[in-house]
Design a protein around this motif. Sequence first.
Motif, PDB file in Angstrom:
ATOM      1  N   THR A 178     110.225  11.275 -80.665  1.00  0.00           N
ATOM      2  CA  THR A 178     108.954  11.451 -79.980  1.00  0.00           C
ATOM      3  C   THR A 178     108.965  12.796 -79.245  1.00  0.00           C
ATOM      4  O   THR A 178     110.020  13.286 -78.858  1.00  0.00           O
ATOM      5  CB  THR A 178     108.689  10.334 -78.950  1.00  0.00           C
ATOM      6  OG1 THR A 178     109.737  10.334 -77.968  1.00  0.00           O
ATOM      7  CG2 THR A 178     108.624   8.973 -79.634  1.00  0.00           C
ATOM      8  N   VAL A 179     107.775  13.377 -79.075  1.00  0.00           N
ATOM      9  CA  VAL A 179     107.599  14.580 -78.271  1.00  0.00           C
ATOM     10  C   VAL A 179     106.446  14.319 -77.306  1.00  0.00           C
ATOM     11  O   VAL A 179     105.379  13.844 -77.714  1.00  0.00           O
ATOM     12  CB  VAL A 179     107.284  15.818 -79.127  1.00  0.00           C
ATOM     13  CG1 VAL A 179     107.128  17.050 -78.218  1.00  0.00           C
ATOM     14  CG2 VAL A 179     108.372  16.066 -80.150  1.00  0.00           C
ATOM     15  N   ARG A 180     106.674  14.608 -76.024  1.00  0.00           N
ATOM     16  CA  ARG A 180     105.655  14.445 -75.001  1.00  0.00           C
ATOM     17  C   ARG A 180     105.508  15.753 -74.223  1.00  0.00           C
ATOM     18  O   ARG A 180     106.476  16.496 -74.057  1.00  0.00           O
ATOM     19  CB  ARG A 180     106.020  13.308 -74.037  1.00  0.00           C
ATOM     20  CG  ARG A 180     106.106  11.931 -74.706  1.00  0.00           C
ATOM     21  CD  ARG A 180     104.756  11.467 -75.190  1.00  0.00           C
ATOM     22  NE  ARG A 180     104.794  10.112 -75.723  1.00  0.00           N
ATOM     23  CZ  ARG A 180     104.896   9.814 -77.019  1.00  0.00           C
ATOM     24  NH1 ARG A 180     104.994  10.806 -77.903  1.00  0.00           N
ATOM     25  NH2 ARG A 180     104.904   8.566 -77.416  1.00  0.00           N
ATOM     26  N   GLU A 181     104.303  16.008 -73.734  1.00  0.00           N
ATOM     27  CA  GLU A 181     104.045  17.219 -72.950  1.00  0.00           C
ATOM     28  C   GLU A 181     103.656  16.841 -71.532  1.00  0.00           C
ATOM     29  O   GLU A 181     102.719  16.075 -71.313  1.00  0.00           O
ATOM     30  CB  GLU A 181     102.931  18.044 -73.584  1.00  0.00           C
ATOM     31  CG  GLU A 181     102.604  19.309 -72.793  1.00  0.00           C
ATOM     32  CD  GLU A 181     101.480  20.128 -73.415  1.00  0.00           C
ATOM     33  OE1 GLU A 181     101.076  21.138 -72.787  1.00  0.00           O
ATOM     34  OE2 GLU A 181     101.000  19.760 -74.505  1.00  0.00           O
ATOM     35  N   GLY A 182     104.384  17.389 -70.559  1.00  0.00           N
ATOM     36  CA  GLY A 182     104.051  17.204 -69.156  1.00  0.00           C
ATOM     37  C   GLY A 182     103.547  18.498 -68.553  1.00  0.00           C
ATOM     38  O   GLY A 182     103.909  19.588 -69.003  1.00  0.00           O
ATOM     39  N   ALA A 183     102.705  18.397 -67.529  1.00  0.00           N
ATOM     40  CA  ALA A 183     102.106  19.577 -66.902  1.00  0.00           C
ATOM     41  C   ALA A 183     102.478  19.621 -65.424  1.00  0.00           C
ATOM     42  O   ALA A 183     102.371  18.609 -64.716  1.00  0.00           O
ATOM     43  CB  ALA A 183     100.594  19.543 -67.076  1.00  0.00           C
ATOM     44  N   PHE A 184     102.881  20.799 -64.953  1.00  0.00           N
ATOM     45  CA  PHE A 184     103.321  20.979 -63.571  1.00  0.00           C
ATOM     46  C   PHE A 184     102.724  22.258 -62.990  1.00  0.00           C
ATOM     47  O   PHE A 184     102.399  23.199 -63.719  1.00  0.00           O
ATOM     48  CB  PHE A 184     104.850  21.057 -63.504  1.00  0.00           C
ATOM     49  CG  PHE A 184     105.549  19.839 -64.015  1.00  0.00           C
ATOM     50  CD1 PHE A 184     105.913  18.810 -63.154  1.00  0.00           C
ATOM     51  CD2 PHE A 184     105.852  19.705 -65.373  1.00  0.00           C
ATOM     52  CE1 PHE A 184     106.556  17.679 -63.625  1.00  0.00           C
ATOM     53  CE2 PHE A 184     106.503  18.577 -65.857  1.00  0.00           C
ATOM     54  CZ  PHE A 184     106.851  17.554 -64.982  1.00  0.00           C
ATOM     55  N   ALA A 185     102.639  22.273 -61.665  1.00  0.00           N
ATOM     56  CA  ALA A 185     102.083  23.435 -60.984  1.00  0.00           C
ATOM     57  C   ALA A 185     103.057  24.601 -60.947  1.00  0.00           C
ATOM     58  O   ALA A 185     102.645  25.763 -60.911  1.00  0.00           O
ATOM     59  CB  ALA A 185     101.657  23.073 -59.565  1.00  0.00           C
TER      60      ALA A 185
ATOM     61  N   GLU B 112      94.998  18.333 -71.324  1.00  0.00           N
ATOM     62  CA  GLU B 112      94.405  18.405 -72.666  1.00  0.00           C
ATOM     63  C   GLU B 112      94.316  17.035 -73.325  1.00  0.00           C
ATOM     64  O   GLU B 112      93.343  16.731 -74.013  1.00  0.00           O
ATOM     65  CB  GLU B 112      95.219  19.348 -73.556  1.00  0.00           C
ATOM     66  CG  GLU B 112      95.066  20.807 -73.234  1.00  0.00           C
ATOM     67  CD  GLU B 112      95.942  21.244 -72.065  1.00  0.00           C
ATOM     68  OE1 GLU B 112      95.884  22.414 -71.683  1.00  0.00           O
ATOM     69  OE2 GLU B 112      96.711  20.393 -71.535  1.00  0.00           O
ATOM     70  N   TYR B 113      95.307  16.190 -73.087  1.00  0.00           N
ATOM     71  CA  TYR B 113      95.334  14.890 -73.750  1.00  0.00           C
ATOM     72  C   TYR B 113      94.411  13.896 -73.064  1.00  0.00           C
ATOM     73  O   TYR B 113      93.829  13.021 -73.711  1.00  0.00           O
ATOM     74  CB  TYR B 113      96.764  14.371 -73.825  1.00  0.00           C
ATOM     75  CG  TYR B 113      97.672  15.354 -74.507  1.00  0.00           C
ATOM     76  CD1 TYR B 113      97.655  15.507 -75.887  1.00  0.00           C
ATOM     77  CD2 TYR B 113      98.506  16.190 -73.768  1.00  0.00           C
ATOM     78  CE1 TYR B 113      98.453  16.440 -76.516  1.00  0.00           C
ATOM     79  CE2 TYR B 113      99.308  17.127 -74.380  1.00  0.00           C
ATOM     80  CZ  TYR B 113      99.278  17.252 -75.752  1.00  0.00           C
ATOM     81  OH  TYR B 113     100.071  18.201 -76.365  1.00  0.00           O
ATOM     82  N   ARG B 114      94.234  14.046 -71.728  1.00  0.00           N
ATOM     83  CA  ARG B 114      93.278  13.189 -71.036  1.00  0.00           C
ATOM     84  C   ARG B 114      91.865  13.500 -71.510  1.00  0.00           C
ATOM     85  O   ARG B 114      91.072  12.595 -71.776  1.00  0.00           O
ATOM     86  CB  ARG B 114      93.384  13.396 -69.518  1.00  0.00           C
ATOM     87  CG  ARG B 114      94.690  12.894 -68.910  1.00  0.00           C
ATOM     88  CD  ARG B 114      94.562  12.746 -67.405  1.00  0.00           C
ATOM     89  NE  ARG B 114      94.264  13.999 -66.738  1.00  0.00           N
ATOM     90  CZ  ARG B 114      95.203  14.824 -66.293  1.00  0.00           C
ATOM     91  NH1 ARG B 114      96.485  14.532 -66.457  1.00  0.00           N
ATOM     92  NH2 ARG B 114      94.868  15.955 -65.669  1.00  0.00           N
ATOM     93  N   LEU B 115      91.549  14.792 -71.609  1.00  0.00           N
ATOM     94  CA  LEU B 115      90.226  15.186 -72.080  1.00  0.00           C
ATOM     95  C   LEU B 115      89.994  14.741 -73.519  1.00  0.00           C
ATOM     96  O   LEU B 115      88.914  14.286 -73.883  1.00  0.00           O
ATOM     97  CB  LEU B 115      90.059  16.703 -71.967  1.00  0.00           C
ATOM     98  CG  LEU B 115      90.062  17.274 -70.540  1.00  0.00           C
ATOM     99  CD1 LEU B 115      90.055  18.801 -70.582  1.00  0.00           C
ATOM    100  CD2 LEU B 115      88.865  16.762 -69.760  1.00  0.00           C
ATOM    101  N   GLU B 116      91.040  14.864 -74.330  1.00  0.00           N
ATOM    102  CA  GLU B 116      90.920  14.449 -75.726  1.00  0.00           C
ATOM    103  C   GLU B 116      90.703  12.951 -75.830  1.00  0.00           C
ATOM    104  O   GLU B 116      89.894  12.478 -76.623  1.00  0.00           O
ATOM    105  CB  GLU B 116      92.184  14.850 -76.482  1.00  0.00           C
ATOM    106  CG  GLU B 116      92.147  14.532 -77.965  1.00  0.00           C
ATOM    107  CD  GLU B 116      93.408  14.981 -78.680  1.00  0.00           C
ATOM    108  OE1 GLU B 116      93.841  14.266 -79.596  1.00  0.00           O
ATOM    109  OE2 GLU B 116      93.944  16.039 -78.302  1.00  0.00           O
ATOM    110  N   ALA B 117      91.448  12.173 -75.001  1.00  0.00           N
ATOM    111  CA  ALA B 117      91.300  10.718 -75.019  1.00  0.00           C
ATOM    112  C   ALA B 117      89.894  10.314 -74.579  1.00  0.00           C
ATOM    113  O   ALA B 117      89.278   9.411 -75.157  1.00  0.00           O
ATOM    114  CB  ALA B 117      92.348  10.069 -74.117  1.00  0.00           C
ATOM    115  N   GLU B 118      89.360  10.996 -73.545  1.00  0.00           N
ATOM    116  CA  GLU B 118      88.008  10.695 -73.089  1.00  0.00           C
ATOM    117  C   GLU B 118      86.981  11.014 -74.173  1.00  0.00           C
ATOM    118  O   GLU B 118      86.034  10.258 -74.388  1.00  0.00           O
ATOM    119  CB  GLU B 118      87.709  11.487 -71.822  1.00  0.00           C
ATOM    120  CG  GLU B 118      88.512  11.045 -70.609  1.00  0.00           C
ATOM    121  CD  GLU B 118      88.307  11.956 -69.418  1.00  0.00           C
ATOM    122  OE1 GLU B 118      87.485  12.904 -69.542  1.00  0.00           O
ATOM    123  OE2 GLU B 118      88.952  11.734 -68.368  1.00  0.00           O
TER     124      GLU B 118
END
Length: 247
Positions: A174-181, A202-208
């Motif tokens: 599996t590959v997952r992408e996390g976002a940080f400040a 990006e994935y939240r917007l895509e899911a919505e």
Amino acid sequence: MKDTDFRLDGLEPADEQTAAVYDCTWMHDYQTISQHDAGDRSFIVAFNPVATWDVPNMPNIVSFDVVRDSRQATFSMHSFEHATFAFAQNWLVNRGCPPDALAPIADVPKPADELTVRVEDRIRNSGERLEVVERQVIDGDDTEGWSIAVDRQDKDLPVRLFLESLNPDQYTYTVREGAFADFAAAGEWLEERFTPLPEAPEYRLEAEALRTSAALSRTAALPLAPSPVTTSAATPVSPAQSPGRSL
């Protein structure tokens, strides 16, 4: 995996840069993961099984862009090292290789789920948006690797952690992408892991968007209710207005 054949018999390096790359390449027994040939040009992703023997955590996946000139009996070669297959594909796509032409031709682990496919597709087609600055390779008995990259198009969460987890029993990953400040937040998460990996926006917007599209599709598929039939009430006719009757 089969040994990589660069098809360089009878050819000489076209320049000093190529000669330096070739000198570092011929000493290793690279194994081909993916390859696309376009005439005298080859785009290759290869595995270097001895990369980490001398220096731990050396990248063991290499992208090669090889151009042969049979008329001049020369070749040019460019290469770059990576920790993961998707970033190796990205480097070659940026140099002109068709994105769909780099599927693995070797027996390697397969993506475990659809999200892994989406994350790798984002990496592969990201152009120069993502710049890898730190990485941990999967080697030997390791089951986890990661790449930390800077997303040049995100000012709020520019530090991205791509976490790759291998499942040897299922021969999947599996590959997952996390976002940080910032880098400190990404490093702290890697050390502590008290919370789930922060999902990239990006994935939240895509899911919505997918949920909205599905809802619209369901609405469009509903049968239309019949239109109410409007009947006008008959106007009573007074005896004085009755046809054929005179006053």
